[in-house]
Every structure is written in C-alpha cells, then in structure tokens.
Scaffold this motif. Structure first.
Motif: not given
Ligand SMILES: [Zn+2]
Length: 248
Positions: A39, A65, A69, A73, A85, A186
């Motif tokens: 991440g 993904v 993000n 990232q 990912k 989040s």
C-alpha cells in the motif's frame, strides 16, 4: 555471495561509501526480506529495497488496486485499478532490477498463516493497515526469531520501529487490538506524502539493520508529525507479561 561487474557498476554509489562498501552490498544481496502490504508504506519500501539490491523480496498483499489508493501508492497507475497489488508490485521490481528475485503472494496474512509465510526470510517489513495484521506479523516474527520493521501512518502521524525479539510490537500496543481494524485509513484519511516519508524511513531502518550501519536500532520508536514536521524518538520498554515475547 559475489557481485558481478554489472552489479558493481549498478551499486557504485553504495559501494563507494566506506560504511557500506562491497561487504555491505553483499549483505544486501544475501538478504531475503518479506514485505507485508503493498500500500502506501509498501509503495516506498518496494522501490527502495529493490533498487538497493536486496537479493530476495516476498511481497504479501491480498488486495486489488482501488482508485482511492492512487494518491499515496505510486507503484500503481490508473489502468491498474481492479488488479492484484502483489503481482503489480512484483512486476515493478522485475522491471527495476533483474538481480532481485521477487515472489508475489496475493493473500491476506493472519495468525493462521503468518509463520508459514514468513519462515525462511531474514527480515520482515510490515506496512499493513490494521492492528490485527500487525500483531499477527509481530507474533510470527518473534516466534521465528526474525527482525521486524513495523511502520504505520494515519492522517498526519507516522510511526516506525525496528524490533528484534524483545521488546516486540505487542509490548508496544498491548493485546486490545487483536481483532479490531480501528485504525482503518478509509475512515480517518492519510496524507500521501506522509506514507512515502514513513515508508522510506522503514526502508532505511531495514537497510541499516541488514548492513549493520549503526548500533542495534531495535526497541526505538520513531514518531513523525506531518503537521509540525518534526520527529521524536521513544524507547519502548519490554513488557515482562507480553503474550509474544514475555518470560511469563
Ligand atoms: Zn513483546
């Protein structure tokens, strides 16, 4: 473990420093590092360690993904949304450095599989995004005798520490978070540049540990405040009653 002419040229800016030299570069090549989480933290750790010539990397991440993000990232691009990912991060490594052997593991690590996933590595870097995972990784690292660099970032606050058996991450946070994802970014948000800062520091701690640049860096917690732009250090005491590393 020897270095080819291509490797000596590639790592010349490392090797020219007496603190690293050919000896340190060979230690990096011999290292086998497990990176938990591709991440925000992992997006800084993966390029740093692959570029530095760590010989083997395992990248563990069970997520795909998401558009939200991408602000933190930079391993991923817009057309990667929906793709795993771990595999994308491994592809980044392959394209960056052919001397690094990379193994993607597109699965979630927990206390059922952590020891099996981490066994055989020489160091673990945890940049996962919740307490339950971090405790599972820490407990397995203690059980296997592996050094662990644990890094986390939320909003403007970052923390990173190197653990070697005792004290461990569980000594630091206690047992209360075993099943609780209460620090999920989040809900709380996180600054993209902060995860990069903390991830780069985690990579630096790992390289420091592998090469042996300074005295044992373990047991020291580094805290960064991204609003005040300041670092401070706290020594973590070992908890004698710790479920993972305690003698009780
Ligand atoms: Zn402990």
């Amino acid at each position: 473990m020897t270095l080819s002419d291509d490797e000596i040229e590639r790592y010349a800016r490392h090797i020219v420093m007496p603190q690293v030299g050919g000896v340190g570069q060979r230690k990096l090549k011999a290292a086998d590092v497990a990176i938990i989480g591709a991440g925000g933290i992992g997006s800084a750790v993966v390029p740093a360690l692959a570029g530095a010539g760590v010989g083997k990397l395992t990248i563990v991440d069970g997520d795909v993904v998401e558009l939200a993000n991408l602000h933190r990232q930079p391993l991923f691009r817009e057309d990667d949304v929906g793709k795993p990912k771990a595999e994308l991060a491994a592809e980044f490594v392959r394209r960056l450095n052919r001397f690094v052997e990379v193994s993607p593991r597109a699965e979630r690590i927990d206390n059922q599989n952590a020891e099996q996933l981490l066994a055989g590595h020489s160091l673990v870097i945890d940049g996962s995004d919740n307490f339950a995972t971090r405790l599972a990784v820490s407990d397995a690292s203690v059980a296997l005798g592996l050094p662990l660099v644990s890094a986390a970032a939320i909003q403007f606050q970052g923390q990173v520490a190197h653990f070697r058996s005792k004290p461990c991450y569980r000594c630091f946070v206690g047992d209360a978070f075993d099943t609780d994802d209460c620090d999920n970014c989040s809900e709380l948000g996180v600054l993209g540049a902060l995860t990069a800062t903390i991830g780069s520091f985690a990579a630096l701690l790992a390289i420091n540990s592998i090469v042996g640049l300074s005295e044992d860096p373990s047991g020291q917690l580094h805290l960064f405040d991204g609003e005040k732009l300041s670092w401070r250090e706290i020594r973590i005491p070992a908890d004698p009653a710790c479920k993972a590393c305690g003698s009780a």
